[in-house]
Enzyme design. Structure first.
Site, PDB file in Angstrom:
ATOM      1  N   ARG A 177      18.189  14.610  12.302  1.00 10.00           N
ATOM      2  CA  ARG A 177      18.372  15.991  11.846  1.00 10.00           C
ATOM      3  C   ARG A 177      19.681  16.183  11.099  1.00 10.00           C
ATOM      4  NH1 ARG A 177      16.761  20.003  16.701  1.00 10.00           N
ATOM      5  NH2 ARG A 177      17.065  21.472  14.980  1.00 10.00           N
ATOM      6  N   HIS A 188       0.859  -1.180   0.000  1.00  7.69           N
ATOM      7  CA  HIS A 188       0.000   0.000   0.000  1.00  7.69           C
ATOM      8  C   HIS A 188       0.897   1.231   0.000  1.00  7.69           C
ATOM      9  CE1 HIS A 188      -3.290   2.685   0.831  1.00  7.69           C
ATOM     10  NE2 HIS A 188      -2.697   3.121   1.927  1.00  7.69           N
ATOM     11  N   ASP A 198      -1.940   3.878  -4.547  1.00  6.59           N
ATOM     12  CA  ASP A 198      -2.715   3.043  -3.624  1.00  6.59           C
ATOM     13  C   ASP A 198      -2.183   1.611  -3.523  1.00  6.59           C
ATOM     14  OD1 ASP A 198      -4.903   2.859  -1.755  1.00  6.59           O
ATOM     15  OD2 ASP A 198      -5.803   1.468  -3.185  1.00  6.59           O
ATOM     16  N   LYS A 202      -0.500  10.823   1.099  1.00  6.91           N
ATOM     17  CA  LYS A 202       0.399  10.236   0.086  1.00  6.91           C
ATOM     18  C   LYS A 202      -0.020  10.639  -1.328  1.00  6.91           C
ATOM     19  CE  LYS A 202      -0.368   6.016   1.471  1.00  6.91           C
ATOM     20  NZ  LYS A 202      -1.244   6.291   2.648  1.00  6.91           N
TER      21      LYS A 202
END
Length: 313
Positions: free
Chosen positions: A241, A136, A175, A157
């Site tokens: 980071r 998915h 999808d 998404k």
């Protein structure tokens, strides 16, 4: 199921005899050139493979005594053999035609050179017989990098993919992504035929990307290189980071690079994915900004440490 018939149609091959065996299933991606078998050694004959006979094999066969020829070809044509292909438009020996007919082994001819046909067949078989799975997510081609966007349902998404398409990138699948493991460390993804070129946007519905944005906005298949996982921003979670933490996503037996992107209002996820794709390409070229920064930081710490020791003395 991949059959000999589909192989004949795909490569426009000519069937000489053994039509009854065209529905045989091809299960092996390997292809054999039975040179040792032509010499009479059948102890390790891989009869479940497609057999290719070229100039070398048939030239040797023509040197055999007449009494050995028929028996040699009968051993070559087995019920489980999906096909015997004679290349370079060579004339199949009569003994081979008879043996193929008896065992219902498809005997096929091709005008293509042996080595070239072997290469093309191998590529085709590896693709068609590759292990498959479905995930998915959304697969997009971003700057030539196959980016698989994953995340919980409703995270954005498809909306992110739409923004990427508007920025000139190409949609592969939305999808549901069908993934094939072509070879070790190589995954390709595509959309199921039912939803090819379609994108679902909540509140808007299903749109046809090719109709709206043109043929340049879609791609049939793409190799997977990078996984971008979207998740809601968690205050208590520490996100990378600097870029030194290396995450991977395992699909079948292959791992691809994974980057987790926290989503919250004000963050332009599409731009972040663009930069992630460009940075991935730099990493492949041997340029790693995070490692360079880390080396620079360590050098500065070491220099300051030596400077402090000098002042104390």
């Amino acid at each position: 199921m991949l059959t000999t018939q589909s192989l004949v149609e795909r490569f426009k091959l000519e069937v000489i005899t053994g039509e009854a065996g065209l529905n045989k299933q091809i299960k092996n991606t390997d292809i054999s050139r039975p040179g040792l078998e032509m010499a009479g050694y059948f102890s390790h004959y891989a009869s479940d493979r497609i057999q290719l006979l070229g100039t070398t094999e048939l030239s040797f066969y023509n040197l055999l005594p007449d009494e050995e020829r028929k028996g040699r070809m009968r051993k070559l044509c087995r019920p489980e053999t999906p096909a015997i292909i004679v290349t370079r438009d060579l004339e199949p020996p009569e003994e081979l035609i008879e043996a193929a007919k008896e065992n219902e082994t498809p005997l096929i001819t091709s005008t293509i050179a042996t080595t070239q046909l072997m290469s093309r067949l191998t590529t085709f078989l590896e693709h068609e017989l590759a292990r498959t799975t479905s995930l998915h997510g959304v697969l997009v081609d971003v700057y030539g990098v196959g980016v698989l966007i994953t995340g919980d349902s409703g995270i954005g998404k498809s909306e992110t993919a739409l923004e990427l398409i508007k920025r000139g990138h190409r949609l592969v699948a939305d999808d549901n992504v069908e993934i094939r493991e072509i070879s070790k460390d190589e995954l390709t993804g595509r959309a199921p035929k039912l939803i090819e070129h379609l994108l679902e946007i909540r509140g808007l519905g299903i749109i046809n990307v090719m109709t709206l944005f043109g043929a340049g906005s879609i791609l049939t298949e793409k190799r997977l290189r990078l996984n971008i996982h979207l998740e809601n921003w968690h205050k208590e979670k520490l996100y990378d980071r600097v870029g030194l933490n290396e995450e991977t996503l395992r699909i079948l037996d292959t791992e691809i690079t994974k980057k987790t992107i926290p989503v919250r209002p004000g963050r332009n996820v599409a731009v972040i994915i663009e930069v992630a794709a460009m940075n991935y390409r730099l990493n492949i070229m041997g340029i790693n900004t995070a490692e360079e920064f880390n080396e620079r930081l360590n050098a500065e710490i070491l220099r300051n440490g030596n400077h402090s020791e000098g002042n104390n003395q």
